[in-house]
Design an enzyme around this catalytic site. Structure first.
Site, mmCIF file in Angstrom:
data_model
loop_
_atom_site.group_PDB
_atom_site.id
_atom_site.type_symbol
_atom_site.label_atom_id
_atom_site.label_comp_id
_atom_site.label_asym_id
_atom_site.label_seq_id
_atom_site.Cartn_x
_atom_site.Cartn_y
_atom_site.Cartn_z
ATOM 1 N N GLU A 54 -0.213 -9.540 -0.915
ATOM 2 C CA GLU A 54 -1.639 -9.847 -0.760
ATOM 3 C C GLU A 54 -2.355 -9.873 -2.115
ATOM 4 O O GLU A 54 -3.211 -10.724 -2.361
ATOM 5 C CB GLU A 54 -2.281 -8.816 0.180
ATOM 6 C CG GLU A 54 -1.763 -8.975 1.610
ATOM 7 C CD GLU A 54 -2.088 -7.793 2.521
ATOM 8 O OE1 GLU A 54 -1.837 -6.644 2.102
ATOM 9 O OE2 GLU A 54 -2.599 -8.013 3.623
ATOM 10 N N GLY A 72 0.768 -5.162 0.684
ATOM 11 C CA GLY A 72 -0.369 -5.252 -0.239
ATOM 12 C C GLY A 72 -0.007 -5.911 -1.559
ATOM 13 O O GLY A 72 -0.886 -6.450 -2.243
ATOM 14 N N ALA A 103 0.870 -1.181 0.000
ATOM 15 C CA ALA A 103 0.000 0.000 0.000
ATOM 16 C C ALA A 103 0.906 1.230 0.000
ATOM 17 O O ALA A 103 2.056 1.168 0.466
ATOM 18 C CB ALA A 103 -0.885 -0.014 1.231
ATOM 19 N N GLU A 157 4.517 -5.210 7.266
ATOM 20 C CA GLU A 157 3.720 -4.177 7.961
ATOM 21 C C GLU A 157 4.146 -3.985 9.408
ATOM 22 O O GLU A 157 4.085 -2.874 9.943
ATOM 23 C CB GLU A 157 2.225 -4.545 7.907
ATOM 24 C CG GLU A 157 1.586 -4.425 6.534
ATOM 25 C CD GLU A 157 1.715 -5.664 5.666
ATOM 26 O OE1 GLU A 157 2.515 -6.557 6.005
ATOM 27 O OE2 GLU A 157 1.016 -5.740 4.642
#
Ligand code: CO8
Length: 263
Positions: A114, A111, A66, A134
């Site tokens: 993911e 992300g 992200a 993260e």
């Protein structure tokens, strides 16, 4: 919709979605997520392709996570909405009724890892790196990482990866079962497209059934999973492509699958 952060093209029934923000290693901001969603919705609603390949622009990253520069602008509620939006879109990818391949050409972190895990399988370059870092930002994965990683590599390894936040190589990811195949960087896209084109010529009803039954079956007990399988088997057996498959075998020729979704 005009895309500013992704590239999208369809050739020979194979759609290629390229996350295109190489200056920030293809990090996902809300606008990019919106564009990904638009592409996925179009593929689904307009039946645009028989296979989807997702990759990253440039030679360094698939997606480095992200977009961290967005974080200081967000309060907890906005961050929750952003995470939920990502999760919803990744579910759409997971539930697309066609095969999806993540073509991981570099960093697949947070992300990015993911996003790759929401595809049916991952092909990676030798120089790809995977991880859920993260924890190093004081947060946890928010786009489904804790859940999909645990399902793919097992609870203990998923906990270790999420807790330590360290990167692993493509080869290690393959040993864990996260990555299906590893290729030389210069061969990755060609090899991925070869497989994608081959899948585009296979029986579409059967491919959709395999995907749905495995996705749903791993979430339930064996008896329920096998019950799902037998129904999906019957559907695939009734498809035009199934008739063609058996006829072609008996006539000692290659099947000519139409790839139609009609059963
Ligand atoms: N977000 C924003 N910018 C990024 C990101 C990112 N995730 N990753 C890299 N960039 C930028 C860098 O800031 C840098 O920009 P600039 O040139 O302007 O300084 C540029 O990309 C190149 O990066 P580096 O100079 O850092 O390149 P290196 O080769 O030195 O390092 C790394 C590459 C190791 C990939 C490093 O960039 C890195 O650690 N990136 C961050 C990885 C990360 O922590 N990802 C997880 C993010 S959090 C997440 O994904 C949670 C998902 C759920 C969120 C829910 C919403 C709130």
């Amino acid at each position: 919709m005009d895309y500013k952060n992704v590239l999208f093209e369809v050739k020979e029934n194979v759609a290629v979605l390229t996350i295109n923000r190489p200056k920030v290693l293809n990090a996902l901001n809300p606008e990019t997520l919106g564009e990904i969603e638009d592409v996925i919705d179009r593929i689904y609603k307009e039946n645009l392709a028989r296979v989807l390949v997702i990759t990253g622009a440039g030679d360094k990253a698939f997606v480095a996570g992200a977009d961290i520069s967005e974080f200081p602008k967000m309060n907890s509620l906005q961050a929750r909405l952003f995470a939920k939006k990502g999760q919803d879109i990744f579910f759409k990818i997971e539930n697309l009724p066609i095969p999806t391949i993540a073509c991981v050409n570099g960093y697949a972190l947070g992300g990015g890892c993911e996003l790759a895990m929401s595809c049916d399988f991952i092909y990676a370059s030798e120089k790809a790196r995977f991880g859920q870092p993260e924890i190093n930002l004081g947060i946890i994965p928010g786009f489904g990482g804790t859940q999909r990683l645990a399902r793919l590599v097992g609870r203990a390894k998923a906990k270790e990866l999420c807790m330590r936040g360290e990167q692993i190589s493509a080869q290690e990811a393959k040993e864990l079962g996260l990555v299906a195949k590893v290729f030389k960087p210069e061969e990755l896209m060609d090899k991925t497209m070869e497989v994608a084109k081959a899948l585009a010529n296979k029986a579409a009803v059967a491919l959709r059934a395999i995907k749905e039954v495995i996705n749903r079956g791993v979430e339930v007990d064996l008896v329920t999973g096998c019950a799902l399988e037998v129904e999906a088997f019957a559907t695939s057996f009734a498809s035009e492509d199934a008739k063609e498959g058996a006829t072609a075998f008996l006539e000692k020729r290659k099947p000519n699958f139409k790839g139609s979704f009609t059963s």
